[in-house]
Every structure is written in structure tokens, then in C-alpha cells.
Design a protein around this motif. Structure first.
Motif, short mmCIF file in Angstrom:
data_model
loop_
_atom_site.label_atom_id
_atom_site.label_comp_id
_atom_site.label_asym_id
_atom_site.label_seq_id
_atom_site.Cartn_x
_atom_site.Cartn_y
_atom_site.Cartn_z
N UNK A 164 0.84 -1.20 0.00
CA UNK A 164 0.00 0.00 0.00
C UNK A 164 0.87 1.24 0.00
N UNK A 165 0.28 2.34 -0.51
CA UNK A 165 1.04 3.58 -0.57
C UNK A 165 0.76 4.41 0.68
N UNK A 166 1.20 5.65 0.66
CA UNK A 166 1.15 6.48 1.85
C UNK A 166 -0.28 6.90 2.22
N UNK A 167 -1.22 6.75 1.24
CA UNK A 167 -2.57 7.33 1.47
C UNK A 167 -3.49 6.57 2.44
N UNK A 168 -3.47 5.40 2.84
CA UNK A 168 -2.81 4.21 2.35
C UNK A 168 -3.78 3.39 1.48
N UNK A 171 -2.23 -1.10 -3.39
CA UNK A 171 -1.84 -0.99 -4.80
C UNK A 171 -1.67 -2.34 -5.47
N UNK A 172 -1.21 -3.31 -4.73
CA UNK A 172 -0.97 -4.62 -5.34
C UNK A 172 -1.09 -5.70 -4.29
N UNK A 173 -1.47 -6.88 -4.74
CA UNK A 173 -1.54 -8.02 -3.83
C UNK A 173 -1.41 -9.30 -4.64
N UNK A 174 -1.02 -10.38 -3.97
CA UNK A 174 -0.90 -11.63 -4.72
C UNK A 174 -2.15 -12.49 -4.54
N UNK A 187 -11.89 -5.90 -5.94
CA UNK A 187 -12.42 -5.22 -4.77
C UNK A 187 -11.28 -4.73 -3.87
N UNK A 188 -10.18 -5.48 -3.89
CA UNK A 188 -9.11 -5.15 -2.94
C UNK A 188 -8.23 -4.00 -3.44
N UNK A 189 -7.86 -4.04 -4.73
CA UNK A 189 -6.97 -2.99 -5.23
C UNK A 189 -7.72 -1.67 -5.26
N UNK A 190 -7.12 -0.69 -4.70
CA UNK A 190 -7.78 0.62 -4.65
C UNK A 190 -8.47 0.84 -3.31
N UNK A 191 -8.51 -0.21 -2.49
CA UNK A 191 -9.16 -0.08 -1.18
C UNK A 191 -8.30 0.78 -0.26
N UNK A 249 4.04 -2.65 3.46
CA UNK A 249 3.68 -3.95 2.90
C UNK A 249 3.23 -4.85 4.03
N UNK A 250 2.44 -5.83 3.66
CA UNK A 250 1.92 -6.74 4.67
C UNK A 250 2.14 -8.17 4.23
#
Ligand code: ADP
Length: 521
Positions: A164-168, A171-174, A187-191, A249-250
Motif C-alpha cells: 500500500x502507498x502512503x494514502x494508504x 496498490x498490489x496483492x498476490x 475489490x481489494x486494489x484501490x481499497x 507492505x503486509x
């Protein structure tokens, strides 16, 4: 260069491009963009760029999608961002986007380049989640071999990974993360992670953005699917070369299996502890029970010895009492041996045609020494009651019921023994006026070592084996044993055994309860 020439040049570009004015209205769409998005320039000219953006991506941190991307240009330093755009016919399409601007004021133009890999297959109507992960991997990251290898690791890691970015904004996930979360990648990207309802998770996100590592363990409730997954997650900050936190990142692990293994281990541990407790209790009771007859036996033998030495006459009562204690000791040891034989499936029965009325009478006669001040009433049918059974073992069952009736009832009360015939069964009832059995414990009475709480807290001796052995013997005769009782109002134990005349006895229904409770075994 003339505007027309410029348009031709853009149309000749392999990469799709959308140009907007300073107010984010679409002014141009090259051929590649038309082909990718399914829109015609005439349809989109003058429309806001947001027409191409799914509703959930319309606003980032209070800014429009394009503003947000423009604002992050420096941080991204030319790297594309993976997003979803809407095709004309509805489905979402995952593309890589880079943005740039030219001019100023009314001449300002925003160029949105939608990058595709040369390996990317032509547009398919399949939603992206259903395409193979290999295709997505290649399509999304066409870069160097190193980047591809990185992407392969990211996609195939056996842990859920997200960035995720600072906004947060995520941005990407596997794929593993998608599976754990139980929501689609779309649904997840952009959340925005701060919109999650779990405060422990949002606190971890905040920690990561503040440059700290954070750990989460708990049940994740998927907002969209409602799926609950026990997870363990590690949040880490993503820091640029100049030390600036750019996001986080998580790493998420689905701990469902570990949790159930832990629950199973705790269950087994509890069971083992319970078994140890039962064994220890039993050893205490058994030692006490076995020792009890030894003391008087030893005293009587000593007295006998003295008398014989002094050549005094020996009182037969002394010998009788000594023998009674020996019999008691032998009975306890026999019960222990029988219980182990039953556990090992080795308690042998010898069936023969036999008279149950005769066995009951012998058992009653054998009780003469123990009955004390009790009255024993016995009623039976005139005709012989013939069954097929093991007389020795049935005598053991009846003697146990009579001993219990005498043991658990006051000295001057009556024990009623009734033998009857009911359908295809001989029915024996032994009723007393004693302490009775708590209702909630009646079900366990026939279990090994079980003793009801109203006897274990008093001084009634016993190993809790008699009824366990009796149930095994009765059931192996094709019969049933059960109890009806109320605390303080006595207990009646029933034994039903198939008559010899009944080749295939119809199963005996338990007698209807007459106000008091009843247990059938
Ligand atoms: P023991 O009498 O040696 O404890 P049993 O297996 O014969 O073992 O009986 C198990 C338990 O059932 C007893 O400990 C007692 O709690 C209960 N019980 C059996 N018979 C009676 C009875 N007639 N009245 C009250 N409780 C009884």
C-alpha cells in the motif's frame, strides 16, 4: 506539427493512450486505446476521464484518480501503476498506467498511457481473476528478467502479500492474499486500508506508515464476502533510499489449520488430564477399598492365633467374620479383573438354558449374611422363568443390584425384588428406599469407575465397577439394564432378558417413566 499529423502519429503508437484537457475531459483516444477499451473517440470525446474508472477508484484521499496519479509522479519516477479501467461493454480491465502533462491553462493536456506487454494476449472478455496467474504475471510486468522473477515470487509466495502507498491505498496483492481475504482482486486494489472496520488492522497500517513494524493476530472479517479467517499478519514500512516512508507492505498467513491443530491438541490434553485424574481417583479409592477388609481380617486372625496358642475354644463367629472379609476382598479383586477383561473383550460367557427364578433365589439366599435389618420382599410368577444365559454371570449381576440396594438404603427399610414376564422378556426389578441417584448423573452410572456425587462425598465404599460389569453381561445376553430414581426417594434397577421361548424377541421398549426419571442401557 499539424493537429491532424499529430493524431495520425498517436494512432500509429502501439501503446494505448488517452489524452485529457486540464479539467480531465477526454480529448483524444488513439486506435490502440479504442481497441483496448472498446470505446470510440466520438463516444468519449468531452466526457470526464472518470467514465473509464470504476466507482470505487473515483476518489483517492479526496482527489480524483488522475490528480492522485499526477501527484505521485515523483515518487513513482516513471514506474507504471496497476489499476482497473472500465471497458465500454462493462467488465473491468487491469492495465498499467503512466501519466504526464504538457502545456498550461486552457492548453494543458494530460496524457494517460495504458501500457500493455507485447506478450499480453489480445483483449479477452474473461475477468482478470479468471485468467491464469501466469498470464497475469507476464502481462502485468513485462520488464526485465529480474522484475519478472520478482513478480513470480510475489505471485507464487505461499503467504498473502500486499503493498500500500502512503494514502494508504492498496496498490498490489498476490493471489494468496486474495484467497485469504475472500474478496476479489478488483475489490481489494484501490481499497483505502483506513476504511477497514478492524481497528487493530488500521492501527498496524498507521504504525507501518510511521516507520514501525506491527503485528496483527485475529479473525479477519471480509467486508464483502463476510468470510471469517483466522490470520497472523506482519506490517512493515516501505522506505525509499532517502529514508522517506512511501507506504507499507503486509505479509498475511492463514492460521486456520494451526488454530484447529491447537484446539485439537488442547482437547487431547484435557482428555489426557481427565484420564489421569480418573486414574488417580480410582487408585486412591481402590487402595482404600482393598485395605478396608484387611485390617479386621488381620485382627481376627491374630485373635484366632492367640486362642489356639492358649488352647481356648475357637468361636465360629470369629471365623465367619474373617471369611466374610476375605470374600469381600476376593469380590473387589474379581471386579477389577472382570473390568479389565471387558476392556480387552475377553470376559467369557457360557450360555445354557437356565431358570432365572432359580438364579434370583440363590442370589437372595447368598445375601442372608449382608441383609442385616433390611426387609427383602420377593415376588415372582408361579411358572418357571426360562432364559438362555450364563448362570454364574447373571448371579453376579443380581447380587450386585441387591448389594447396592442394601448399601445405599437405610438399615430398617425394605428392598423389593420382583421377577415378571413381559412379552418376550423376563423382567427383574430391584427397588430400594434409599438415597437415590441425581438425575444428571444417571446416564453415567453404567460407565467404568463412575460413582454418583451423593455417594462419593459420604462414606459408602465401592469401586464404581459393579454396574459397568452388569451392563456388559446383560447386553451380551441380548437384554437391557436401566434405572429409575429420584434423589432421596430410592432407586429401582431393571434388567430385561429375552425368554428362552422367544427365538427373535421383539425389542423391549423402556418402561414409561412414572414421574421419576429413567435411564436405559
Ligand atoms: P459401587 O457401588 O461399587 O460404587 P456400582 O457400579 O455398583 O459401584 O454403582 C455405581 C454407582 O451407582 C454407585 O457408586 C452409586 O453412586 C450408584 N448406585 C448404584 N446403585 C445404587 C442404589 N441402589 N442407590 C443409589 N445409588 C446407587
Amino acid at each position: 506539427m499539424a493537429g491532424e499529423d499529430f493524431g495520425e502519429l498517436l494512432d500509429a503508437m502501439a501503446d494505448p493512450l488517452v489524452a485529457c484537457d486540464g479539467e480531465e475531459r477526454i480529448v483524444y483516444l488513439n486506435f490502440a486505446a479504442e481497441r483496448l477499451l472498446g470505446w470510440k473517440l466520438e463516444e468519449l470525446a468531452g466526457q470526464p476521464f472518470a467514465r473509464l474508472v470504476p466507482q470505487r477508484l473515483h476518489s483517492f484521499d479526496g482527489q480524483s484518480f488522475l490528480c492522485y496519479l499526477l501527484g505521485r509522479r515523483r515518487a513513482l519516477s516513471g514506474r507504471p501503476v496497476r489499476v482497473f479501467l472500465l471497458r465500454q461493454d462493462g467488465p473491468e480491465l487491469e492495465v498499467e498506467v503512466t501519466v504526464g502533462t504538457t502545456g498550461a491553462g486552457s492548453r494543458e493536456r494530460i496524457a494517460v498511457v495504458l501500457r500493455r506487454s507485447p506478450e499480453f494476449p489480445d483483449y479477452t472478455d474473461e475477468p482478470l481473476e479468471r485468467q491464469s496467474s501466469a498470464v497475469r504475471t507476464r502481462a502485468a510486468h513485462p520488464g526485465s528478467a529480474g522484475e519478472r522473477a520478482y513478480q513470480l515470487v510475489f505471485e507464487n509466495a505461499p503467504l498473502g502479500l500486499f503493498h500500500f502507498d502512503i494514502t494508504p491505498t492498496l496498490l498490489a496483492c498476490n493471489d494468496c492474499f486474495v484467497r485469504i481475504m475472500g474478496s476479489s482482486k478488483r475489490m481489494l486494489i484501490g481499497l483505502n486500508l483506513l476504511t477497514l472496520q478492524d481497528e487493530a488492522i488500521t492501527a498496524c497500517v498507521r504504525d507501518a506508515l510511521a516507520g514501525r513494524h506491527a503485528y496483527y493476530e485475529g479473525d479477519y472479517h471480509a467486508v464483502t464476502s463476510g468470510k471469517v479467517t483466522p490470520v497472523r499478519a506482519h506490517f512493515a514500512p516501505c522506505v525509499s533510499a532517502d529514508g522517506e516512508v512511501q507506504g507499507g507492505l503486509g505479509i498475511v498467513e492463514d492460521v486456520t489449520e494451526q488454530r484447529s491443530a491447537e484446539a485439537e491438541r488442547s482437547r487431547l490434553l484435557r482428555e489426557a488430564q481427565e484420564a489421569i485424574r480418573v486414574r488417580d481417583d480410582f487408585l486412591t479409592i481402590a487402595s482404600h477399598e482393598l485395605k478396608t477388609p484387611l485390617t479386621p481380617l488381620s485382627l481376627r486372625l491374630a485373635s484366632l492365633e492367640r486362642r489356639l496358642e492358649r488352647r481356648e475354644p475357637v468361636d465360629p463367629a470369629l471365623l465367619r467374620h474373617a471369611r466374610q472379609h476375605l470374600v469381600r476382598l476376593a469380590a473387589l479383586i474379581n471386579d477389577l479383573l472382570d473390568a479389565s477383561r471387558i476392556e480387552a473383550g475377553r470376559l467369557a460367557l457360557h450360555f445354557e438354558p437356565t431358570r432365572l427364578d432359580g438364579i434370583v433365589e440363590r442370589a437372595l439366599t447368598g445375601m442372608d449374611a449382608e441383609r442385616g435389618q433390611h426387609r427383602i420382599d420377593y415376588s415372582h410368577p408361579e411358572e418357571p422363568v426360562c432364559i438362555r444365559g450364563d448362570p454364574y454371570r447373571l448371579d453376579q449381576v443380581i447380587a450386585n443390584l441387591l448389594e447396592n440396594a442394601l448399601k445405599y438404603s437405610p438399615a430398617d427399610s425394605t428392598v423389593s425384588v420382583t421377577l415378571d414376564v413381559s412379552g418376550d422378556f423376563a423382567l427383574l426389578a430391584v427397588a430400594d428406599e434409599g438415597i437415590g441417584i441425581p438425575r444428571d448423573q444417571q446416564e453415567q452410572l453404567f460407565e467404568r469407575y463412575f460413582r454418583a456425587r451423593n455417594v462419593s462425598v459420604t462414606s459408602y465404599g465401592g469401586l464404581g465397577l459393579g454396574l459397568y460389569i452388569s451392563r456388559d453381561i446383560v447386553e451380551r445376553h441380548g437384554g437391557r439394564i436401566w434405572v429409575e430414581s429420584e434423589v432421596g426417594r430410592g432407586a429401582t434397577f431393571y434388567v430385561a432378558l429375552p425368554l428362552l421361548s422367544a427365538a427373535n424377541p421383539t425389542p423391549l421398549e423402556p418402561r414409561p417413566s412414572t414421574g421419576s426419571s429413567q435411564q436405559v442401557h
